[in-house]
Design an enzyme around this catalytic site. Structure first.
Site, PDB file in Angstrom:
ATOM      1  N   VAL A 197      -7.397   6.604  -1.576  1.00 19.00           N
ATOM      2  CA  VAL A 197      -6.337   6.067  -0.662  1.00 19.00           C
ATOM      3  C   VAL A 197      -5.577   4.956  -1.064  1.00 19.00           C
ATOM      4  O   VAL A 197      -4.346   4.825  -0.764  1.00 19.00           O
ATOM      5  CB  VAL A 197      -7.336   5.759   0.697  1.00 19.00           C
ATOM      6  CG1 VAL A 197      -6.227   4.885   1.809  1.00 19.00           C
ATOM      7  CG2 VAL A 197      -7.882   6.878   1.322  1.00 19.00           C
ATOM      8  N   ASP A 198      -6.195   4.179  -1.934  1.00 12.41           N
ATOM      9  CA  ASP A 198      -5.567   2.779  -2.465  1.00 12.41           C
ATOM     10  C   ASP A 198      -4.078   3.285  -3.154  1.00 12.41           C
ATOM     11  O   ASP A 198      -3.171   2.826  -2.933  1.00 12.41           O
ATOM     12  CB  ASP A 198      -6.426   2.064  -3.268  1.00 12.41           C
ATOM     13  CG  ASP A 198      -6.259   0.499  -3.015  1.00 12.41           C
ATOM     14  OD1 ASP A 198      -5.220   0.127  -2.453  1.00 12.41           O
ATOM     15  OD2 ASP A 198      -6.998  -0.287  -3.922  1.00 12.41           O
ATOM     16  N   ASP A 199      -4.403   4.060  -4.206  1.00 11.07           N
ATOM     17  CA  ASP A 199      -3.357   4.727  -5.239  1.00 11.07           C
ATOM     18  C   ASP A 199      -2.627   5.194  -4.423  1.00 11.07           C
ATOM     19  O   ASP A 199      -1.074   5.162  -4.445  1.00 11.07           O
ATOM     20  CB  ASP A 199      -3.985   5.624  -6.035  1.00 11.07           C
ATOM     21  CG  ASP A 199      -4.445   4.738  -7.270  1.00 11.07           C
ATOM     22  OD1 ASP A 199      -3.818   4.411  -8.338  1.00 11.07           O
ATOM     23  OD2 ASP A 199      -5.732   4.449  -7.408  1.00 11.07           O
ATOM     24  N   ARG A 248      -3.352  -2.019   2.833  1.00  7.64           N
ATOM     25  CA  ARG A 248      -2.562  -1.075   2.133  1.00  7.64           C
ATOM     26  C   ARG A 248      -2.120   0.008   2.962  1.00  7.64           C
ATOM     27  O   ARG A 248      -0.910   0.501   2.798  1.00  7.64           O
ATOM     28  CB  ARG A 248      -3.402  -0.938   0.797  1.00  7.64           C
ATOM     29  CG  ARG A 248      -2.448  -0.278  -0.083  1.00  7.64           C
ATOM     30  CD  ARG A 248      -2.153  -1.091  -1.170  1.00  7.64           C
ATOM     31  NE  ARG A 248      -3.308  -1.658  -1.935  1.00  7.64           N
ATOM     32  CZ  ARG A 248      -3.391  -2.738  -2.615  1.00  7.64           C
ATOM     33  NH1 ARG A 248      -2.566  -3.689  -2.411  1.00  7.64           N
ATOM     34  NH2 ARG A 248      -4.563  -3.396  -2.984  1.00  7.64           N
TER      35      ARG A 248
END
Length: 652
Positions: A393-395, A469
């Site tokens: 999810v972050d990337d 994010r």
């Protein structure tokens, strides 16, 4: 008072404010050009990711187990180990930190495998330190598996992991999909390795008998105990004994079935480049497990795995660093974000090239995440070049934010990437309203008390930095506070704000990182920054600014609340704090001015910033990361946003 500066042959009087603005412009422009120069011809950025000596040590052990030792490479890996040893003989988790027993034991053993002798001073110092901490009997879970594979401790000293665990159904309270992706992939390799119980024969002089306080046959290895007699860990240690009993009286047909299932799982999860899980433990342990169970090095599966293991080597001048993983998509997304934030137009050739490269690397394969979200269509991105089973999810959120602000030659493909990517990211929201890295609803935190979980991070629950994010990504692609996903995420952040005002950061150190991500997301999605909870976060951040104008936070903040927001000023953490202040305030406070000044005064001759500290987090208290490109793109990102705010608030 005005000062005269020369531009060409003309002296121009500048006010202190104008001089400051010119200095920011100069700093930003230098950093931007330098970052563009680091872009690869294909459109991506890639820099070293450094953990600690354990990585080099385990790769040396791996090569001896696999019979793949290259003398020249081993010498370069050894050089890094010797260079990073602390004065007291130990090896630490991060620069300036205290020695860590498992890392020190593995490093000691690896150096012996390279041919060093126990009497050599580096090893003598390490041995004294290890024995002062109780010796080899106190090493951690993962280290025990490496040591047992090489015949240095008994297999009974490892946590009981019967391979039959792989057969537990998904509805069972403990099954592999209740573990975080990193623990899941590691567990599958460990179970198969333990089932075979290999013991690589090595010369006794390369062994570590001298790390025993009592003779090996008298030494009793015990699993970590709970702080209280009646604790969950103590109860699970009883389960460990039950599993050991089963392992001694296993049902042969069930064992054979479990081995086939685990082997098939590993083969199904091998990536195109031959790796597993994108991370060092899976790269190495999966290959070791297959070799222990009969695969030969010339088998196509192992041949590709051995080749893939070389990809984690980063060559420096006279030494090699073995990385925990490859951070290419993360570096690419954040570098591109910094360039956009510092004024590079979205249709710049570099941005178009990056967008196309990212479009080409979007993952449209269902991975392990689909066990909890079977109806969700794929569309995320991984951290690495190859990790289709585990997009994160972050990337994906960072990449989508830059895709929204940049162009690509294939406009239709870009729109499809944004649409499918945003759908996947938002679909990964957990039931509690927050977001985690690799899975949804991976919150069975009681599993952190298992005997195998001595790093206390085998699950992947929602965290503030990821939740912030995603909100920032949603704002970038056009969503606002009224969207149901945003509403639940904002409520989660509000509920999980610390009493002091900041937010914990799971993947960065620590409260400065979490607060930066949360405030950035809340601002982007459209939250009123005059609300009391936002003001409280800003006030907390201001209270943590160092006298020199920067911000820093030590990894000690994971264990000691007194260190929350405290530490030597660093470039990346100062950048995070500056970005957070810009997000949390309308104007420019004195704190933000001082933070920008700190950054502008410390740019180095390479047009980046110096930073030796580890500001990334792998497992709190147990594993820290130094991203070598953090002190380039985060300061540029911060100063770019600061410059924009200066322009917005300048009198017309």
């Amino acid at each position: 008072m005005s000062q005269a500066v020369e531009i060409g042959n003309t002296a121009i009087a500048m006010s202190p404010h104008d001089e400051f603005v010119a200095k920011i412009d100069y700093t930003v422009d230098r950093a931007q050009r330098a970052l563009l120069a680091l872009q690869k011809p294909e459109g991506y950025w890639h820099a070293p990711l450094e953990a600690n000596a354990e990585m080099n040590a385990e790769f040396i052990i791996f090569n001896h187990f696999m019979d793949t030792v290259d003398v020249e490479t081993e010498a370069r890996l050894k050089k890094y180990l010797l260079d990073t040893q602390s004065p007291d003989g130990s090896w630490a988790l991060y620069q300036g930190g205290e020695g860590y027993l498992s890392t020190t034991i593995e490093s000691y053993f690896a150096l012996k495998l390279t041919g060093m002798r126990a009497g050599d001073e580096p090893l003598a110092a390490a041995r004294r330190w290890i024995l002062s901490k109780g010796g080899i009997v106190n090493c951690g879970t993962l280290a025990r598996f490496y040591l047992a594979s090489m015949g240095q401790i008994t297999w009974d000293a490892t946590a009981a992991l019967p391979v039959e665990i792989s057969l537990f159904p998904n509805w069972f309270p403990f099954n592999i999909y209740e573990l975080g992706s990193w623990a899941r992939g590691t567990l599958m390799g460990l179970m198969m390795l333990q089932a075979a119980r290999p013991e690589k024969k090595i010369d006794y002089q390369r062994g570590v008998l001298e790390l025993y306080i009592e003779p090996p046959h008298f030494t009793k290895f015990k699993q970590p105990r709970g702080k209280k007699l009646l604790s969950l860990r103590s109860a699970l240690n009883l389960a460990d004994k039950a599993l050991r009993f089963y392992d001694r009286h296993k049902i042969k047909s069930l064992r054979a079935r479990a081995l086939r299932h685990t082997e098939e799982w590993l083969l199904d999860h091998q990536e195109a480049n031959g790796s597993w899980g994108g991370i060092e433990p899976c790269y190495l342990l999966s290959a070791m497990a297959l070799k222990a169970n009969g695969y030969r090095n010339d088998h196509p599966v192992l041949k590709r795995a051995i080749e893939a293991s070389q990809e984690l080597i980063w060559h420096f001048g006279d030494y090699d660093l073995y990385m925990p993983c490859v951070s290419v998509n993360w570096d690419t997304g954040l570098a591109a974000r910094a360039l956009l934030d510092s004024g590079l137009p979205g249709d710049h050739p570099a941005m178009k090239q990056t967008s196309q490269w990212l479009i080409d690397h979007q993952i449209f394969k269902k991975g392990d995440w689909s066990v909890k979200r079977p109806a969700l269509e794929p569309g995320g991105w991984a951290f690495e070049f190859y990790n289709d089973c585990y997009p994160d999810v972050d990337d994906s959120a960072v990449i989508l934010s830059i895709m929204a602000d940049s162009k690509a030659d294939d406009a239709a493909a870009r729109e499809r990437a944004i649409r499918t990517g945003a759908n996947w990211v938002m679909g990964m929201q957990s039931k509690d309203g927050g977001f985690a890295a690799f899975d949804a609803d991976n919150d069975s935190t009681w599993l952190n008390h298992l005997p195998l979980a001595d790093v206390e991070a085998v699950t992947d629950p929602s965290c503030p930095d990821l939740t912030g994010r995603v909100l920032e990504m949603m704002g970038a692609v056009g969503y606002r506070t009224e969207h149901p996903v945003a509403k639940r995420a904002m409520e989660w952040l509000k509920k999980n704000q610390s009493p002091a005002g900041g937010w914990w950061g799971r993947w960065g150190i620590n409260y400065i990182y979490g607060t930066f991500s949360a405030l950035s997301g809340l601002r982007a999605i459209g939250v009123d920054i005059n609300e009391p909870w936002i003001k409280r976060a800003v006030a907390w951040l201001k209270s943590k600014q160092n006298p020199d104008g920067g911000w820093g936070e030590s990894p000690l903040s994971d264990k000691d609340p007194a260190w929350h927001g405290r530490g030597t000023s660093t470039a990346s953490q100062t950048a995070w704090a500056l970005i957070a202040l810009i997000a949390g305030e309308e104007g420019i406070s004195e704190n933000a001015m001082h933070g920008a000044q700190w950054l502008s005064e410390r740019q180095n001759d390479e047009d980046a910033w110096d930073e030796r500290e580890s500001t990334g987090n792998g497992f709190p208290n147990h594993f820290y990361l130094r991203y070598h490109m953090y002190p380039h793109y985060f300061p540029l990102m911060a100063l770019g946003r600061f410059r924009k705010r200066l322009a917005e608030t300048a009198p017309h």
